[in-house]
Design a protein around this motif. Sequence first.
Motif, mmCIF file in Angstrom:
data_model
loop_
_atom_site.group_PDB
_atom_site.id
_atom_site.type_symbol
_atom_site.label_atom_id
_atom_site.label_comp_id
_atom_site.label_asym_id
_atom_site.label_seq_id
_atom_site.Cartn_x
_atom_site.Cartn_y
_atom_site.Cartn_z
ATOM 1 N N VAL A 1 23.433 28.349 -44.123
ATOM 2 C CA VAL A 1 22.691 28.666 -42.909
ATOM 3 C C VAL A 1 21.292 29.132 -43.303
ATOM 4 C CG1 VAL A 1 22.603 30.148 -40.879
ATOM 5 C CG2 VAL A 1 24.805 29.344 -41.746
ATOM 6 N N THR A 2 20.271 28.603 -42.632
ATOM 7 C CA THR A 2 18.897 28.963 -42.976
ATOM 8 C C THR A 2 18.280 29.806 -41.868
ATOM 9 O OG1 THR A 2 18.642 26.898 -44.176
ATOM 10 C CG2 THR A 2 16.623 28.050 -43.584
ATOM 11 N N VAL A 3 17.569 30.848 -42.265
ATOM 12 C CA VAL A 3 16.816 31.619 -41.290
ATOM 13 C C VAL A 3 15.401 31.826 -41.826
ATOM 14 C CG1 VAL A 3 17.807 33.780 -42.183
ATOM 15 C CG2 VAL A 3 16.704 33.762 -39.952
ATOM 16 N N VAL A 4 14.418 31.512 -40.975
ATOM 17 C CA VAL A 4 13.009 31.666 -41.355
ATOM 18 C C VAL A 4 12.536 33.019 -40.836
ATOM 19 C CG1 VAL A 4 10.670 30.791 -40.966
ATOM 20 C CG2 VAL A 4 12.548 29.192 -41.354
ATOM 21 N N VAL A 5 11.939 33.826 -41.709
ATOM 22 C CA VAL A 5 11.497 35.157 -41.275
ATOM 23 C C VAL A 5 10.007 35.347 -41.545
ATOM 24 C CG1 VAL A 5 13.781 36.123 -41.765
ATOM 25 C CG2 VAL A 5 11.966 36.340 -43.466
ATOM 26 N N GLY A 6 9.423 36.259 -40.777
ATOM 27 C CA GLY A 6 8.054 36.696 -41.062
ATOM 28 C C GLY A 6 6.957 35.829 -40.488
ATOM 29 N N ILE A 7 7.243 35.015 -39.470
ATOM 30 C CA ILE A 7 6.160 34.232 -38.853
ATOM 31 C C ILE A 7 5.193 35.202 -38.174
ATOM 32 C CG2 ILE A 7 5.571 32.529 -37.075
ATOM 33 C CD1 ILE A 7 8.187 31.130 -37.649
ATOM 34 N N GLN A 8 3.949 35.179 -38.598
ATOM 35 C CA GLN A 8 2.956 36.126 -38.082
ATOM 36 C C GLN A 8 2.641 35.813 -36.618
ATOM 37 O OE1 GLN A 8 1.645 38.781 -40.066
ATOM 38 N NE2 GLN A 8 3.527 38.071 -41.052
ATOM 39 N N PRO A 9 2.243 36.861 -35.851
ATOM 40 C CA PRO A 9 2.012 36.625 -34.418
ATOM 41 C C PRO A 9 0.981 35.520 -34.149
ATOM 42 C CG PRO A 9 1.346 38.856 -35.075
ATOM 43 C CD PRO A 9 2.115 38.275 -36.206
ATOM 44 N N GLU A 10 -0.133 35.511 -34.919
ATOM 45 C CA GLU A 10 -1.163 34.482 -34.678
ATOM 46 C C GLU A 10 -0.608 33.099 -34.989
ATOM 47 O OE1 GLU A 10 -2.072 36.803 -37.434
ATOM 48 O OE2 GLU A 10 -2.228 38.229 -35.795
ATOM 49 N N VAL A 11 0.204 33.054 -36.054
ATOM 50 C CA VAL A 11 0.786 31.776 -36.452
ATOM 51 C C VAL A 11 1.729 31.275 -35.364
ATOM 52 C CG1 VAL A 11 2.237 30.629 -38.164
ATOM 53 C CG2 VAL A 11 0.551 32.317 -38.899
ATOM 54 N N ALA A 12 2.467 32.223 -34.759
ATOM 55 C CA ALA A 12 3.387 31.849 -33.687
ATOM 56 C C ALA A 12 2.609 31.274 -32.503
ATOM 57 C CB ALA A 12 4.206 33.064 -33.260
ATOM 58 N N PHE A 13 1.481 31.919 -32.143
ATOM 59 C CA PHE A 13 0.629 31.403 -31.062
ATOM 60 C C PHE A 13 0.196 29.974 -31.366
ATOM 61 C CE2 PHE A 13 -0.462 35.781 -29.542
ATOM 62 C CZ PHE A 13 -0.189 35.542 -28.206
ATOM 63 N N ALA A 14 -0.274 29.783 -32.594
ATOM 64 C CA ALA A 14 -0.783 28.464 -32.974
ATOM 65 C C ALA A 14 0.331 27.419 -32.911
ATOM 66 C CB ALA A 14 -1.398 28.515 -34.374
ATOM 67 N N MET A 15 1.538 27.808 -33.339
ATOM 68 C CA MET A 15 2.650 26.850 -33.311
ATOM 69 C C MET A 15 2.980 26.445 -31.887
ATOM 70 S SD MET A 15 5.148 28.330 -36.287
ATOM 71 C CE MET A 15 6.406 27.062 -36.126
ATOM 72 N N VAL A 16 2.952 27.427 -30.983
ATOM 73 C CA VAL A 16 3.235 27.120 -29.579
ATOM 74 C C VAL A 16 2.155 26.190 -29.029
ATOM 75 C CG1 VAL A 16 3.421 28.064 -27.263
ATOM 76 C CG2 VAL A 16 4.528 29.230 -29.179
ATOM 77 N N ALA A 17 0.893 26.523 -29.308
ATOM 78 C CA ALA A 17 -0.210 25.699 -28.816
ATOM 79 C C ALA A 17 -0.139 24.288 -29.387
ATOM 80 C CB ALA A 17 -1.546 26.356 -29.176
ATOM 81 N N LEU A 18 0.287 24.196 -30.625
ATOM 82 C CA LEU A 18 0.372 22.903 -31.288
ATOM 83 C C LEU A 18 1.558 22.098 -30.773
ATOM 84 C CD1 LEU A 18 -1.054 21.422 -33.631
ATOM 85 C CD2 LEU A 18 0.539 22.478 -35.198
ATOM 86 N N LEU B 1 -5.618 22.630 -29.677
ATOM 87 C CA LEU B 1 -6.019 23.890 -30.291
ATOM 88 C C LEU B 1 -7.517 24.161 -30.153
ATOM 89 C CD1 LEU B 1 -3.956 23.649 -33.603
ATOM 90 C CD2 LEU B 1 -3.436 25.051 -31.615
ATOM 91 N N MET B 2 -8.287 23.117 -29.812
ATOM 92 C CA MET B 2 -9.740 23.277 -29.781
ATOM 93 C C MET B 2 -10.246 23.178 -28.346
ATOM 94 S SD MET B 2 -10.464 23.630 -33.036
ATOM 95 C CE MET B 2 -12.181 23.264 -33.396
ATOM 96 N N ASP B 3 -11.514 23.600 -28.122
ATOM 97 C CA ASP B 3 -12.103 23.505 -26.784
ATOM 98 C C ASP B 3 -12.653 22.112 -26.521
ATOM 99 O OD1 ASP B 3 -11.616 26.190 -26.123
ATOM 100 O OD2 ASP B 3 -13.334 26.805 -27.320
#
Lengths: 134, 362
Positions: free
Chosen positions: A79-96, B337-339
Amino acid sequence: MTGPRLVSILRQGSYLIASIHTALDDTEMTAFQHDLVERIGRDRARGVVIDVAALDVLDSFASWTLRTIGEVARLRGAVTVVVGIQPEVAFAMVALGMDTGSVRTALDLEEGLAFLDRVVGPRRPATATRGGPA
Amino acid sequence: MPRVEAAEWVGGPPVRDSDAVAALIPMVRRIVAARVADVTAAEDLVQETLARVLAASGRVEPGMLEPYAIATARNVVATAWREQDRQRRNQHRVVDLTAPDLPEGGLLAEEERSAVAAALARLSERDRQALIAHEVSGRDTRSLAAELGSTAGAVAAQLHRARARLRVEYLLARDRTEPPTDRCRPVLFALSSGDRRRQREVDAGRHLLECDVCAALGQPLLERAPQRDDEVRIPIGGDADVVAARQAARELAGRLDCFSPTDLTLLATAVSEVTRNIVKFAGSGEVVVEVLDEPRRGVQVTARDAGPGIPDVERALQDGYSTYAGLGLGLPGARRLMDEFAIASEVGRGTTVTMTRWCGDR
């Protein structure tokens, strides 16, 4: 490879704790994936924690690699668990539009290990092989 | 809890014999900061001063270390000024005239002379005479202007253009090269004059990717240009450059003080995606990150390659469209991600992605 280690894979009981210490390029990320999957078999690991707290970017390739590791590890019985995703990185992943797919995530190493203990169940440290740096 | 079976290595005890010098740091900083405005330059000079004081600390009597440091700091700053002034005066020269004497020096000097002569011959009569009058005879722009019935400013501009052209012709003559295309001379001239607007007009970045001759000739011209701190150019040739490009973008944007950590991460992620596309599809290219002041403050990223191009741009911008192992989120993800996001691609000629993130609201 010379210089400081980019990643470390440590064994703790029946778990592997894989930490990425610095930004990895795609080749290094793929090498990490191979090393980790290989270690799962060698160390008979039942749980894997991947610590990405040191990463400032998880782009599509890195996220995809983490997913792949999780899927392959599952097929290998871990079983794999990923830990420590930084808040900014999480935002970027959602946006991406990225996700870690079926791979579980936890806030930090402690939460990740607690999750594995619940799912896999704690187990005596194995003595057959000795863990060390990958 | 089970024991972790490996330990991190910890560094040795710190060295303690530089305490006396360390105590001087605030004073040295003050002295240098009072004379040098640029923060990074000042910090370099501080470090140089401290290195010299540290090296001399064994020779200097204990009580005299402070005056010694003061004198050293002043000397270091004065030397930096002299060096800066020398560089400014010689900035328009392509060649370093203080090259050491070598056995083959005579031969090189002869080639050098013939290259300069050939380059001068290619200038217009008017440019050539103005240059010679100014550079060789030492006439100032005012007296030249009076003679020509012009203004000193116009003469200076003409000299500037003539020097830019001379540099291009010199490089061509030195390498005995004839530029392979009609676009080469305008591009090289734009690089030589350091005129960024002109460089954009002639699409210099793209041409340098396409034309090996200009890429080689353009190198000394680009290196001549003063190091700009609002622009970074990262040549892309492999995986590792993806990381380099996104880190450079984050670093440059971080200096603007108008982006949150999240903004910087979004920018770095977008740069990572478009740079990876260069590596995957074209093999090589370049990424330029620059600070924009117009129409608003922001950061613009230009990723260009001279690769195969994208046959169907519309489709490449749709989620899930991917021709390699990934999730097909590269281009559409970067766009989210960009404007601002624009892509120009021509099959067989290459792709240019231009994307911007503005400061402030969003």
